[in-house]
Design a protein around this motif. Structure first.
Motif, short mmCIF file in Angstrom:
data_model
loop_
_atom_site.label_atom_id
_atom_site.label_comp_id
_atom_site.label_asym_id
_atom_site.label_seq_id
_atom_site.Cartn_x
_atom_site.Cartn_y
_atom_site.Cartn_z
N THR A 90 -13.57 9.01 -12.84
CA THR A 90 -13.25 7.58 -12.94
C THR A 90 -12.97 6.99 -11.56
O THR A 90 -13.42 5.87 -11.24
CB THR A 90 -12.02 7.38 -13.85
OG1 THR A 90 -12.30 7.90 -15.14
CG2 THR A 90 -11.67 5.90 -13.97
N SER A 91 -12.26 7.73 -10.74
CA SER A 91 -11.87 7.20 -9.42
C SER A 91 -13.06 7.04 -8.48
O SER A 91 -13.05 6.16 -7.61
CB SER A 91 -10.83 8.13 -8.76
OG SER A 91 -11.40 9.40 -8.47
N ALA A 131 -4.30 11.85 -12.91
CA ALA A 131 -4.85 11.02 -11.84
C ALA A 131 -4.26 11.40 -10.48
O ALA A 131 -4.97 11.47 -9.47
CB ALA A 131 -4.58 9.54 -12.14
N TRP A 132 -2.94 11.69 -10.46
CA TRP A 132 -2.31 12.08 -9.20
C TRP A 132 -2.87 13.42 -8.71
O TRP A 132 -3.16 13.59 -7.53
CB TRP A 132 -0.79 12.18 -9.40
CG TRP A 132 -0.07 12.53 -8.11
CD1 TRP A 132 0.35 11.66 -7.15
CD2 TRP A 132 0.25 13.85 -7.65
NE1 TRP A 132 0.94 12.34 -6.11
CE2 TRP A 132 0.88 13.70 -6.39
CE3 TRP A 132 0.08 15.12 -8.16
CZ2 TRP A 132 1.33 14.78 -5.64
CZ3 TRP A 132 0.52 16.21 -7.42
CH2 TRP A 132 1.15 16.04 -6.18
N GLY A 175 -0.08 9.87 -16.16
CA GLY A 175 -0.69 9.62 -14.84
C GLY A 175 -0.70 10.86 -13.95
O GLY A 175 -1.16 10.80 -12.80
N SER A 189 -10.29 12.12 -14.57
CA SER A 189 -9.67 11.16 -13.65
C SER A 189 -10.44 11.07 -12.34
O SER A 189 -10.62 9.98 -11.78
CB SER A 189 -8.22 11.56 -13.37
OG SER A 189 -7.44 11.47 -14.55
N ALA A 246 -5.79 14.72 -9.44
CA ALA A 246 -7.18 14.52 -9.03
C ALA A 246 -7.25 13.97 -7.61
O ALA A 246 -8.07 14.43 -6.79
CB ALA A 246 -7.88 13.58 -10.00
N ASN A 247 -6.39 13.01 -7.32
CA ASN A 247 -6.39 12.42 -5.97
C ASN A 247 -5.90 13.41 -4.93
O ASN A 247 -6.45 13.50 -3.82
CB ASN A 247 -5.51 11.17 -5.97
CG ASN A 247 -5.54 10.46 -4.63
OD1 ASN A 247 -6.58 10.01 -4.17
ND2 ASN A 247 -4.38 10.37 -3.99
N GLU A 269 -2.70 13.20 -18.98
CA GLU A 269 -3.46 11.96 -18.90
C GLU A 269 -2.56 10.74 -19.07
O GLU A 269 -2.65 9.78 -18.30
CB GLU A 269 -4.54 11.98 -19.98
CG GLU A 269 -5.56 10.87 -19.85
CD GLU A 269 -6.70 11.02 -20.84
OE1 GLU A 269 -7.48 10.07 -20.97
OE2 GLU A 269 -6.79 12.08 -21.49
#
Length: 592
Positions: free
Chosen positions: A523-524, A472-473, A469, A520, A475-476, A466
């Motif tokens: 959130t996105s 988040a990467w 980052g 993540s 998740a994307n 978390e």
């Protein structure tokens, strides 16, 4: 592209997953290696290294182990299990239904490995009394224990863990019975499926009721007649040179048609019959060397290697046994229990040679021959589960009442939000010791320290994912392509990925790795992350398609005489059913 720190964290994740899936190292050791790597590589601050051990989730899990042990040690769970005989009727369908319903209810509040350990011998005895193969009831038993585990927040360590992750992320925690809405629906569907699947999908292996058949012992057993010219006459087996060969075992001595009480220390006479266990070439060489005649007209059955005084006992090594990771020789098995280990079965593969040098693993099943005192020692041991005999029921009524009241107190405190869940669990655990339901030493032994060190070591990895980052990467990269299909599609992918990982690695580790990614992703796309966390909780706590995906599946593998394909055939469709139910019901119960 991820930055350097994120790339390093992802490399640690990949390495950890590879080690978890390979099974070459213990899960707790892998977690500690991960923790060490995170600190050495400066991916987390030194102070954050204790994040996992200081987590309320870790404390709650430890307390629930103690609370469960109190309910078990007082005899309460065993007493309830024994009461099922009358309810089960005479039919296979009713027996499966009663066993599944009972263990599902108990597993909602008690660690399911403990309940399954108690129910294995009960279910096997009830099945045999109705001329039903144990293979028809033990797999439903394991699966139903997982159904019950997802009905409450304290049902599994994964539920507690995901709840702690949600709270740390600033979300509202889950209530004690918040999972029950979905859990009960899934349990009902699951039990109905198992009752139906029992008829057509589960194996019926009556031909392997005999232990000699199940462990393929016929080729390793022989009856040898002591001739009048034998050099063994006048000597006991332990005094003779033949008795020094560790690869040959005298398991029975027959004289005048009756088995002798102490075969190893009885002086041999002409016309005695020795029942020996060992490699056929060794047995033939022994016959030539000592003037013995191998009988060729004998069909080996269980009765040939047992008697009124000698019994064949099948024992399972539970995941938390102190025997795990040790050999029979190192553990002093013969000295502790006195029995003779004839064979070892590991995930369908029977091992019969050099048994004393094989490193034992959780779920291994030992076929042991022993006298009455040996059997009694085996049945009292916390390191073994005897599957074909019922232990003597010992219900401590006064302490059982205290244990039940303490469980109710924990439930009331948690439901009313009088105290946080980990405080309620701690009150229950301490109460078990103060009330005399457990001694302090028993409380320490009740805690599965492998799980505690797994959580302590791997939780900081979620923190690193978390903060750098990397979550988040990921998740994307993994969920981004599905965003255009809507949040329900993302939820479906999260569930199926968690379910697949859980079949191959620790369910707690899978939840810890995927929870930051799910947060993540939520959130996105600007949706409530709690439904995604529910999906992870249910997928990580229900594993049916392999014998290694969940500890209870491993525990019933050998006693049920299962093969790997049995789990895939019965459990694979059940995983798909649960996935469909989750995708349909989670958005309705926890709106996205």
């Amino acid at each position: 592209m991820p930055n350097l720190e994120s790339t390093v964290v992802l490399a640690v994740v990949v390495a950890a997953m590879g080690l978890f899936i390979s099974g070459k190292l213990r899960v707790d050791l892998i977690a500690l290696c991960v923790l060490t790597a995170l600190v050495v590589l400066r991916l987390i601050e030194p102070g954050q290294a204790l994040y996992g051990f200081a987590s309320p989730a870790t404390a709650t899990v430890a307390a629930m182990f103690v609370l469960s042990a109190g309910l078990v040690r007082t005899g309460l769970v065993q007493w309830l299990a024994r009461r099922l005989d009358r309810l089960a009727g005479k039919s296979e369908t009713r027996l499966v239904l009663v066993l599944c319903a009972a263990i599902a209810v108990l597993s909602a509040f008690i660690v399911n490995t403990a309940t399954v350990a108690i129910f294995i011998p009960v279910a096997a005895v009830l099945a045999r009394a109705r001329r039903i193969a144990p293979s028809r009831v033990l797999m439903p038993l394991s699966f139903a224990s997982q159904f019950g585990g997802v009905c409450t927040l304290i049902g599994t360590s994964t539920n507690i863990l995901v709840n702690s992750i949600a709270v740390d992320a600033g979300l509202a925690g889950f209530g004690l019975f918040e999972f029950a809405r979905l859990g009960i629906l899934m349990s009902v569907f699951g039990i109905v499926y198992l009752v139906i699947a029992t008829r057509w999908l589960l194996p019926r292996r009556e031909g392997e009721i005999e232990q000699v058949d199940k462990y393929r012992l016929a080729d390793y057993l022989a009856e040898l007649l002591v001739e009048k010219t034998s050099s063994l006459i006048g000597k006991t087996w332990v005094e003779s040179e033949a008795g020094t060969d560790r690869e040959l075992t005298l398991i029975k001595l027959i004289r005048g048609g009756d088995a002798t009480w102490r075969p190893l220390r009885t002086k041999l006479e002409a016309e005695d019959i020795l029942v020996l266990h060992g490699d056929v070439e060794k047995l033939m060489a022994l016959a030539d060397q000592y003037g013995l005649t191998m009988k060729t007209d004998v069909t080996m059955r269980d009765q040939e290697i047992s008697s009124d005084e000698l019994k064949l006992i099948e024992t399972v090594i539970p995941p938390r046994s102190s025997l795990v990771g040790r050999t029979l020789r190192d553990a002093g098995f013969f000295r502790r229990y006195g029995g003779v280990v004839l064979a070892l079965q590991r995930r369908g593969r029977v091992l019969r040679e050099r048994l004393g040098d094989i490193q034992l693993d959780g779920g291994d099943t030992l076929l042991v021959q022993g006298g009455r005192e040996d059997v009694s020692r085996l049945m009292r041991s916390p390191d073994l589960i005897v599957t074909n005999e019922l232990t003597e029921l010992y219900l401590r009524k006064d302490r059982a009442v205290y244990a039940l009241l303490l469980l109710l107190a924990v439930v009331v405190l948690a439901v009313t939000n009088a105290v946080p869940i980990f405080v309620a669990a701690l009150i229950g655990a301490v109460g078990m010791v103060l009330s005399g339901c457990l001694r302090m030493e028993e409380a320490y032994r009740a805690i599965d320290w492998r799980v505690i060190f797994l959580l302590g070591g791997i939780l900081p990895l979620g923190l690193a994912l978390e903060e750098t980052g990397a979550a988040a990467w990921l998740a994307n990269a993994t969920l981004g392509p599905f965003v255009r299909f809507g949040p329900v599609a993302v939820l479906a992918v999260i569930y199926i990925v968690t379910a697949i990982l859980t079949e191959t690695m620790s369910n707690n580790a899978a939840a810890i790795l995927l929870a930051p990614i799910a947060l993540s992703a939520a959130t996105s796309i600007n949706v409530d992350p709690r439904p995604f966390l529910v999906a992870i909780t249910f997928a990580a706590s229900t594993s049916f398609a392999t014998p290694v995906g969940y500890q209870t599946n491993t525990m019933i593998y050998a006693p049920g005489g299962y093969r790997f394909s049995d789990y895939t055939r019965v459990g694979g469709p059940l995983n798909v059913v649960f996935w469909g139910l989750a995708v349909l019901l989670i958005p309705l119960l926890w709106p996205l």
